[in-house]
Design a protein around this motif. Sequence first.
Motif, mmCIF file in Angstrom:
data_model
loop_
_atom_site.group_PDB
_atom_site.id
_atom_site.type_symbol
_atom_site.label_atom_id
_atom_site.label_comp_id
_atom_site.label_asym_id
_atom_site.label_seq_id
_atom_site.Cartn_x
_atom_site.Cartn_y
_atom_site.Cartn_z
ATOM 1 N N GLY A 160 0.811 -1.217 0.000
ATOM 2 C CA GLY A 160 0.000 0.000 0.000
ATOM 3 C C GLY A 160 0.843 1.265 0.000
ATOM 4 O O GLY A 160 1.754 1.440 -0.801
ATOM 5 N N LEU A 161 0.526 2.148 0.948
ATOM 6 C CA LEU A 161 1.216 3.430 1.032
ATOM 7 C C LEU A 161 2.615 3.314 1.631
ATOM 8 O O LEU A 161 3.299 4.327 1.798
ATOM 9 C CB LEU A 161 0.376 4.417 1.851
ATOM 10 C CG LEU A 161 -0.948 4.853 1.210
ATOM 11 C CD1 LEU A 161 -1.698 5.790 2.148
ATOM 12 C CD2 LEU A 161 -0.699 5.536 -0.133
ATOM 13 N N GLY A 162 3.033 2.096 1.962
ATOM 14 C CA GLY A 162 4.368 1.908 2.500
ATOM 15 C C GLY A 162 5.446 2.403 1.551
ATOM 16 O O GLY A 162 6.516 2.840 1.985
ATOM 17 N N TYR A 163 5.184 2.370 0.240
ATOM 18 C CA TYR A 163 6.192 2.822 -0.710
ATOM 19 C C TYR A 163 6.401 4.325 -0.600
ATOM 20 O O TYR A 163 7.509 4.830 -0.835
ATOM 21 C CB TYR A 163 5.806 2.415 -2.140
ATOM 22 C CG TYR A 163 4.963 3.418 -2.880
ATOM 23 C CD1 TYR A 163 5.543 4.354 -3.729
ATOM 24 C CD2 TYR A 163 3.583 3.434 -2.732
ATOM 25 C CE1 TYR A 163 4.776 5.283 -4.412
ATOM 26 C CE2 TYR A 163 2.806 4.345 -3.407
ATOM 27 C CZ TYR A 163 3.396 5.268 -4.240
ATOM 28 O OH TYR A 163 2.638 6.187 -4.902
ATOM 29 N N VAL A 164 5.334 5.069 -0.228
ATOM 30 C CA VAL A 164 5.473 6.517 -0.041
ATOM 31 C C VAL A 164 6.418 6.804 1.117
ATOM 32 O O VAL A 164 7.295 7.679 1.031
ATOM 33 C CB VAL A 164 4.100 7.175 0.200
ATOM 34 C CG1 VAL A 164 4.268 8.662 0.539
ATOM 35 C CG2 VAL A 164 3.200 7.016 -1.019
#
Length: 226
Positions: A160-164
């Motif tokens: 999910g938003l972990g890449y951000v």
Amino acid sequence: MDLSLVHNLIANFWYLLPLALMVAVIRSPWFKGKFGEFLVNFSAKWFLDQSRYHLIKNVTLPTEDGTTQIDHVLVSEFGVFVVETKNMKGWIFGGPQQRFWTQKIYRSNHRFQNPLHQNYKHVKTLQTLVGLGDHQMRSVVVFVGDSTFKTPMPENVTEGLGYVRYVKAHRELVLSRAQVDEVRKKVAAGRLKDSFSTDRAHIRHLKEAVATRKVAPIHRSGRKFQ
């Protein structure tokens, strides 16, 4: 067969045909891939400063053996982030050095190529095009969908938003603003036209590559080369 019965069924339930077609499209690997890319595109534009992180999506580059297709490229002073997206559900098992990872859904297991290995080719192809060093390139894998990691993953494999968070964690300046602009120009000039025909040609190349790997050459002793 009573044709009038068929005609009545079509007349009364015609509206189910487009619904069935829509369901088939939504369940297709193509749609899942495109939807996953949309989620990453949307979150990049929403959660990353667009004046510092420049998103380039769906980049197809020529290679010696065909083409390679990159889902997303983020160009910034903190490096060039090459993002591979996986829209998958179920439990995910894998390690950085393993050739294949496993997706488990109930009792069903499905093997797929290690996305880190897959993205390595993307990174190196792009790196050759833009002429940067290893310390200026970042490989990122992001899983979207209802999936759960069941084995420890390296920090650049995210959900999910972990890449951000991973992207924002890099604060060392490794590119000047002039270099950022130059990278964007080189990508624009070196990529193939973003079109349906380009996508079809890339898919055809992938199918041919898979078929070639399945037919390993035969040694004189009768054994296949490994």
